[in-house]
Motif scaffolding. Structure first.
Motif, PDB file in Angstrom:
ATOM      1  N   LYS A 116       0.855  -1.147  -0.199  1.00  0.00           N
ATOM      2  CA  LYS A 116       0.107  -0.074   0.003  1.00  0.00           C
ATOM      3  C   LYS A 116       0.879   1.174   0.024  1.00  0.00           C
ATOM      4  O   LYS A 116       0.354   2.276  -0.721  1.00  0.00           O
ATOM      5  CB  LYS A 116      -0.760  -0.140   1.172  1.00  0.00           C
ATOM      6  CG  LYS A 116      -1.796   1.133   1.192  1.00  0.00           C
ATOM      7  CD  LYS A 116      -2.724   1.114  -0.202  1.00  0.00           C
ATOM      8  CE  LYS A 116      -4.056   2.135   0.087  1.00  0.00           C
ATOM      9  NZ  LYS A 116      -5.046   1.892  -0.934  1.00  0.00           N
ATOM     10  N   GLY A 117       1.953   1.179   0.802  1.00  0.00           N
ATOM     11  CA  GLY A 117       3.042   2.595   0.627  1.00  0.00           C
ATOM     12  C   GLY A 117       3.409   2.437  -0.710  1.00  0.00           C
ATOM     13  O   GLY A 117       3.577   3.892  -1.018  1.00  0.00           O
ATOM     14  N   LYS A 118       3.802   1.690  -1.285  1.00  0.00           N
ATOM     15  CA  LYS A 118       4.225   1.680  -2.722  1.00  0.00           C
ATOM     16  C   LYS A 118       3.188   2.245  -3.700  1.00  0.00           C
ATOM     17  O   LYS A 118       3.367   2.957  -4.469  1.00  0.00           O
ATOM     18  CB  LYS A 118       4.478   0.180  -3.246  1.00  0.00           C
ATOM     19  CG  LYS A 118       5.069   0.152  -4.811  1.00  0.00           C
ATOM     20  CD  LYS A 118       5.474  -1.286  -5.174  1.00  0.00           C
ATOM     21  CE  LYS A 118       5.990  -1.206  -6.575  1.00  0.00           C
ATOM     22  NZ  LYS A 118       4.721  -0.997  -7.599  1.00  0.00           N
ATOM     23  N   GLU A 119       2.153   1.624  -3.430  1.00  0.00           N
ATOM     24  CA  GLU A 119       0.849   2.191  -4.278  1.00  0.00           C
ATOM     25  C   GLU A 119       0.632   3.714  -4.117  1.00  0.00           C
ATOM     26  O   GLU A 119       0.365   4.392  -4.902  1.00  0.00           O
ATOM     27  CB  GLU A 119      -0.506   1.646  -3.844  1.00  0.00           C
ATOM     28  CG  GLU A 119      -1.706   2.050  -4.734  1.00  0.00           C
ATOM     29  CD  GLU A 119      -3.101   1.352  -4.099  1.00  0.00           C
ATOM     30  OE1 GLU A 119      -3.984   1.948  -4.098  1.00  0.00           O
ATOM     31  OE2 GLU A 119      -2.889   0.344  -3.791  1.00  0.00           O
ATOM     32  N   LEU A 120       0.880   4.252  -2.939  1.00  0.00           N
ATOM     33  CA  LEU A 120       0.641   5.495  -2.705  1.00  0.00           C
ATOM     34  C   LEU A 120       1.918   6.288  -2.786  1.00  0.00           C
ATOM     35  O   LEU A 120       1.873   7.620  -2.546  1.00  0.00           O
ATOM     36  CB  LEU A 120       0.227   5.724  -1.241  1.00  0.00           C
ATOM     37  CG  LEU A 120      -1.196   5.173  -0.817  1.00  0.00           C
ATOM     38  CD1 LEU A 120      -1.419   5.245   0.609  1.00  0.00           C
ATOM     39  CD2 LEU A 120      -2.339   5.971  -1.396  1.00  0.00           C
ATOM     40  N   ASN A 121       2.904   5.998  -3.286  1.00  0.00           N
ATOM     41  CA  ASN A 121       4.204   6.592  -3.604  1.00  0.00           C
ATOM     42  C   ASN A 121       4.855   6.884  -2.157  1.00  0.00           C
ATOM     43  O   ASN A 121       5.248   8.011  -2.249  1.00  0.00           O
ATOM     44  CB  ASN A 121       4.105   7.456  -4.746  1.00  0.00           C
ATOM     45  CG  ASN A 121       5.389   8.121  -5.361  1.00  0.00           C
ATOM     46  OD1 ASN A 121       6.457   7.283  -5.060  1.00  0.00           O
ATOM     47  ND2 ASN A 121       5.600   9.113  -5.669  1.00  0.00           N
ATOM     48  N   GLN A 122       4.798   6.396  -1.182  1.00  0.00           N
ATOM     49  CA  GLN A 122       4.942   6.870   0.278  1.00  0.00           C
ATOM     50  C   GLN A 122       6.232   6.066   0.568  1.00  0.00           C
ATOM     51  O   GLN A 122       6.867   6.148   1.777  1.00  0.00           O
ATOM     52  CB  GLN A 122       4.029   6.792   1.114  1.00  0.00           C
ATOM     53  CG  GLN A 122       3.012   8.066   0.640  1.00  0.00           C
ATOM     54  CD  GLN A 122       1.740   7.941   1.704  1.00  0.00           C
ATOM     55  OE1 GLN A 122       0.664   8.729   1.680  1.00  0.00           O
ATOM     56  NE2 GLN A 122       1.896   7.043   2.919  1.00  0.00           N
ATOM     57  N   ARG A 127      13.850   1.949  -2.555  1.00  0.00           N
ATOM     58  CA  ARG A 127      13.776   0.739  -1.507  1.00  0.00           C
ATOM     59  C   ARG A 127      13.202  -0.193  -1.827  1.00  0.00           C
ATOM     60  O   ARG A 127      13.164  -1.334  -1.211  1.00  0.00           O
ATOM     61  CB  ARG A 127      13.594   1.510  -0.252  1.00  0.00           C
ATOM     62  CG  ARG A 127      14.884   2.325   0.464  1.00  0.00           C
ATOM     63  CD  ARG A 127      14.623   2.427   1.848  1.00  0.00           C
ATOM     64  NE  ARG A 127      15.646   3.221   2.410  1.00  0.00           N
ATOM     65  CZ  ARG A 127      15.730   3.333   3.616  1.00  0.00           C
ATOM     66  NH1 ARG A 127      14.996   2.904   4.492  1.00  0.00           N
ATOM     67  NH2 ARG A 127      16.987   4.280   4.025  1.00  0.00           N
ATOM     68  N   TYR A 128      12.106  -0.053  -2.936  1.00  0.00           N
ATOM     69  CA  TYR A 128      11.424  -1.360  -3.337  1.00  0.00           C
ATOM     70  C   TYR A 128      11.679  -1.837  -4.486  1.00  0.00           C
ATOM     71  O   TYR A 128      11.659  -0.971  -5.643  1.00  0.00           O
ATOM     72  CB  TYR A 128       9.896  -0.768  -3.464  1.00  0.00           C
ATOM     73  CG  TYR A 128       8.810  -1.991  -3.481  1.00  0.00           C
ATOM     74  CD1 TYR A 128       8.345  -2.645  -2.474  1.00  0.00           C
ATOM     75  CD2 TYR A 128       8.453  -2.221  -4.744  1.00  0.00           C
ATOM     76  CE1 TYR A 128       7.671  -3.772  -2.646  1.00  0.00           C
ATOM     77  CE2 TYR A 128       7.643  -3.581  -5.092  1.00  0.00           C
ATOM     78  CZ  TYR A 128       7.201  -4.072  -3.966  1.00  0.00           C
ATOM     79  OH  TYR A 128       6.536  -5.246  -4.078  1.00  0.00           O
ATOM     80  N   PRO A 129      11.986  -2.922  -4.808  1.00  0.00           N
ATOM     81  CA  PRO A 129      11.671  -4.225  -3.882  1.00  0.00           C
ATOM     82  C   PRO A 129      13.140  -4.320  -2.972  1.00  0.00           C
ATOM     83  O   PRO A 129      12.633  -5.189  -1.885  1.00  0.00           O
ATOM     84  CB  PRO A 129      11.353  -5.304  -4.715  1.00  0.00           C
ATOM     85  CG  PRO A 129      12.299  -5.118  -5.888  1.00  0.00           C
ATOM     86  CD  PRO A 129      12.166  -3.636  -6.138  1.00  0.00           C
ATOM     87  N   ASN A 130      14.012  -4.096  -3.298  1.00  0.00           N
ATOM     88  CA  ASN A 130      15.256  -4.670  -2.731  1.00  0.00           C
ATOM     89  C   ASN A 130      15.185  -4.505  -1.333  1.00  0.00           C
ATOM     90  O   ASN A 130      15.472  -5.553  -0.425  1.00  0.00           O
ATOM     91  CB  ASN A 130      16.626  -4.063  -3.194  1.00  0.00           C
ATOM     92  CG  ASN A 130      16.893  -4.712  -4.691  1.00  0.00           C
ATOM     93  OD1 ASN A 130      15.764  -4.556  -5.364  1.00  0.00           O
ATOM     94  ND2 ASN A 130      18.087  -4.743  -5.106  1.00  0.00           N
TER      95      ASN A 130
END
Length: 280
Positions: A116-122, A127-130
């Motif tokens: 969800k943090g990724k979806e919201l660009n937060q 740092r995503y995914p590694n």
């Protein structure tokens, strides 16, 4: 610094006598939050306790678990905090708390917090995914699957495979399930090792780590990993044969498993049976 009302209430929860259900008190406390300001203050309180556990009058090793449970309750009732609704650091608290949980089974179940943090660009840039997936793999299996050449030939295929599995398994996080996993882990904190199947050493990045398979007070098998001079970390295992030569991890999507060879070497194997790591 003067504590906010939310901080004071949360500390009251943490200091509640162990004979009472501290988790139920926290659930009621969060359900009684009414205004956006109260919700924001509670997120900030969790952030403060995550970054500085000494802010609690009784900090202990279970504080990150309480923080994660509180986050799951807040998200269920009020939704994921966004940067458009709440100022920093309230909106970064969910993924921050997740990274400090340190319990692979809990991390796997609550990974939708990261998604969800990724979806919201937060999430922090790059740092995503590694950082998130690679960190989970390290804590789950005990090996650095991002930078160890035995796992990574430069294509990050293992991290990308695990990322895909997380995204396919995306689900709503149920605080009741989080609570069950939290309580399960807290029970293990006072367990003692009863029987040792064996201890093996692995060399990675020039550092030796001991892997010990032990049976503990609950009569379950655990993998105990430990760097010299550091506290051990425990991960439950499932024995998949009566000879105790093969063990599965309860989390990690069965990407890898452990075997003990006829020469008494501990081996980490992938799903195809290929040896990825073998003890000295």
């Amino acid at each position: 610094m003067q504590k906010t009302i939310a901080t004071i209430l949360f500390l009251v929860f943490l200091n509640t006598a162990f004979g009472q259900d501290r988790f139920e008190k926290l659930r009621i406390q969060i359900s009684n939050l009414k205004t956006p300001e109260q919700i924001k203050e509670f997120w900030i309180t969790i952030n403060q306790l995550d970054q500085d556990p000494s802010a609690s009058d009784t900090p202990d090793v279970t504080l990150p678990l309480y923080n994660l449970y509180a986050a799951s309750l807040l998200i269920e009732k009020f939704g994921y905090p966004t940067s458009s609704e709440y100022e920093y650091p309230a909106y970064v608290t969910p993924w921050l708390v997740w990274t400090h949980t340190g319990i692979p089974e809990l991390e796997e179940y609550t990974f939708p917090i990261i998604l969800k943090g990724k979806e919201l660009n937060q999430l922090p840039p790059d740092r995503y995914p590694n950082y998130f997936v690679g960190g989970f793999l390290f804590r789950n299996y005990g090996f650095d699957m991002e930078f160890d050449p035995d796992f990574n030939s430069g294509d990050n295929s293992i991290i990308l495979e695990c990322q895909t599995l997380f995204e396919k398994a995306n689900h709503t996080v149920d605080p009741n399930k989080v609570l069950s996993l939290v309580k399960q882990h807290i029970k293990t904190l006072n367990y003692k090792d009863k029987n040792t199947l064996g201890t093996w050493k692995f060399l990675e990045h020039g550092v030796k780590r001991a892997f010990t398979i032990v049976k503990r007070d609950d009569n379950e098998w655990y993998l105990k990993t430990q760097l010299e001079g550091r506290s051990p970390m425990y991960q439950r295992l499932r024995s998949t044969d009566k000879t105790l030569k093969k063990f599965q991890y309860p989390s990690g999507f069965n990407m890898f498993h452990l075997t003990i060879s006829s020469a008494n070497k501990l081996q980490l194997r992938d799903k195809k049976g290929n040896i990825k790591k073998e003890s000295e």
